[in-house]
Design a protein around this motif. Structure first.
Motif, PDB file in Angstrom:
ATOM      1  N   GLN A   1      61.654   4.722 -63.484  1.00 63.06           N
ATOM      2  CA  GLN A   1      61.877   4.446 -64.899  1.00 63.06           C
ATOM      3  C   GLN A   1      63.332   4.711 -65.229  1.00 63.06           C
ATOM      4  OE1 GLN A   1      59.116   6.934 -67.082  1.00 63.06           O
ATOM      5  NE2 GLN A   1      57.588   5.315 -67.091  1.00 63.06           N
TER       6      GLN A   1
ATOM      7  N   ASP B   1      69.206  -8.601 -64.731  1.00 55.50           N
ATOM      8  CA  ASP B   1      68.632  -7.369 -65.277  1.00 55.50           C
ATOM      9  C   ASP B   1      69.676  -6.299 -65.555  1.00 55.50           C
ATOM     10  OD1 ASP B   1      66.165  -8.543 -64.969  1.00 55.50           O
ATOM     11  OD2 ASP B   1      65.785  -7.626 -63.029  1.00 55.50           O
TER      12      ASP B   1
ATOM     13  N   SER C   1      60.798   4.663 -74.580  1.00 51.04           N
ATOM     14  CA  SER C   1      60.835   3.214 -74.365  1.00 51.04           C
ATOM     15  C   SER C   1      61.726   2.888 -73.174  1.00 51.04           C
ATOM     16  CB  SER C   1      61.376   2.508 -75.610  1.00 51.04           C
ATOM     17  OG  SER C   1      60.563   2.761 -76.716  1.00 51.04           O
ATOM     18  N   PRO C   2      61.216   3.050 -71.950  1.00 50.88           N
ATOM     19  CA  PRO C   2      62.061   2.750 -70.799  1.00 50.88           C
ATOM     20  C   PRO C   2      62.492   1.292 -70.783  1.00 50.88           C
ATOM     21  CG  PRO C   2      59.941   3.654 -70.104  1.00 50.88           C
ATOM     22  CD  PRO C   2      59.884   3.469 -71.581  1.00 50.88           C
ATOM     23  N   GLU C   3      63.747   1.060 -70.441  1.00 49.53           N
ATOM     24  CA  GLU C   3      64.281  -0.296 -70.330  1.00 49.53           C
ATOM     25  C   GLU C   3      63.828  -0.947 -69.027  1.00 49.53           C
ATOM     26  OE1 GLU C   3      66.403  -2.129 -72.378  1.00 49.53           O
ATOM     27  OE2 GLU C   3      66.063  -0.595 -73.892  1.00 49.53           O
ATOM     28  N   VAL C   4      63.698  -0.146 -67.990  1.00 57.09           N
ATOM     29  CA  VAL C   4      63.332  -0.660 -66.671  1.00 57.09           C
ATOM     30  C   VAL C   4      62.183   0.179 -66.127  1.00 57.09           C
ATOM     31  CG1 VAL C   4      64.113  -1.038 -64.297  1.00 57.09           C
ATOM     32  CG2 VAL C   4      65.699  -1.396 -66.200  1.00 57.09           C
TER      33      VAL C   4
ATOM     34  N   TRP D   1      67.121   8.461 -65.555  1.00 56.60           N
ATOM     35  CA  TRP D   1      66.140   7.917 -64.622  1.00 56.60           C
ATOM     36  C   TRP D   1      65.262   9.020 -64.070  1.00 56.60           C
ATOM     37  CZ3 TRP D   1      65.918   9.431 -59.502  1.00 56.60           C
ATOM     38  CH2 TRP D   1      67.046  10.083 -58.989  1.00 56.60           C
TER      39      TRP D   1
ATOM     40  N   TRP E   1      72.550   6.454 -69.220  1.00 55.87           N
ATOM     41  CA  TRP E   1      71.188   6.094 -68.831  1.00 55.87           C
ATOM     42  C   TRP E   1      70.543   7.249 -68.083  1.00 55.87           C
ATOM     43  CZ3 TRP E   1      68.976   1.891 -70.776  1.00 55.87           C
ATOM     44  CH2 TRP E   1      69.819   0.944 -71.332  1.00 55.87           C
TER      45      TRP E   1
ATOM     46  N   ALA F   1      65.818   4.727 -68.735  1.00 52.29           N
ATOM     47  CA  ALA F   1      65.772   4.677 -70.195  1.00 52.29           C
ATOM     48  C   ALA F   1      67.106   5.119 -70.779  1.00 52.29           C
ATOM     49  CB  ALA F   1      64.658   5.568 -70.714  1.00 52.29           C
ATOM     50  N   ASP F   2      67.311   4.770 -72.049  1.00 48.92           N
ATOM     51  CA  ASP F   2      68.553   5.172 -72.708  1.00 48.92           C
ATOM     52  C   ASP F   2      68.435   6.530 -73.388  1.00 48.92           C
ATOM     53  OD1 ASP F   2      66.898   4.348 -74.749  1.00 48.92           O
ATOM     54  OD2 ASP F   2      68.327   2.954 -75.640  1.00 48.92           O
TER      55      ASP F   2
ATOM     56  N   LEU G   1      72.005  -3.615 -67.122  1.00 46.93           N
ATOM     57  CA  LEU G   1      71.892  -2.711 -68.266  1.00 46.93           C
ATOM     58  C   LEU G   1      73.169  -2.756 -69.091  1.00 46.93           C
ATOM     59  CD1 LEU G   1      70.484   0.396 -66.372  1.00 46.93           C
ATOM     60  CD2 LEU G   1      69.202  -1.118 -67.896  1.00 46.93           C
TER      61      LEU G   1
END
Length: 83
Positions: A8, A35, A17-20, A44, A42, A10-11, A37
């Motif tokens: 995961q 993909d 709300s993970p971006e990836v 992880w 960020w 996320a910002d 960012l």
């Protein structure tokens, strides 16, 4: 079978709300060109998936800064005086 992992990105460090979210067998991850960012800080974390695809405990959270650096553009001008 090789182990599978859930990654995961996320910002925020709370991963609301993970971006990836990636499920992979690889031990490294490189996002595809489409993909990318946005620039910024960020966070992880990664978890090992069990045989049913359920993640175990997530690893400690780590972070990185992504910054876009445009390619260097070099121009050369020559000015030749008369004569």
């Amino acid at each position: 079978a090789a182990p599978q992992y859930r990654l995961q990105i996320a910002d925020t460090a709370d991963f609301v709300s993970p971006e990836v979210v990636v499920t992979t067998q690889a031990t490294s991850y490189m996002p595809a060109k489409g993909d990318a960012l946005p620039d910024g800080q960020w966070f992880w974390r990664v978890a090992l998936l069990d045989a049913n695809g359920k993640p175990g405990p997530y690893s400690a959270t780590d972070s990185f800064t992504k910054q876009y650096l445009p390619p260097a553009i070099v121009t050369t001008r020559s000015i030749n005086p008369d004569g």
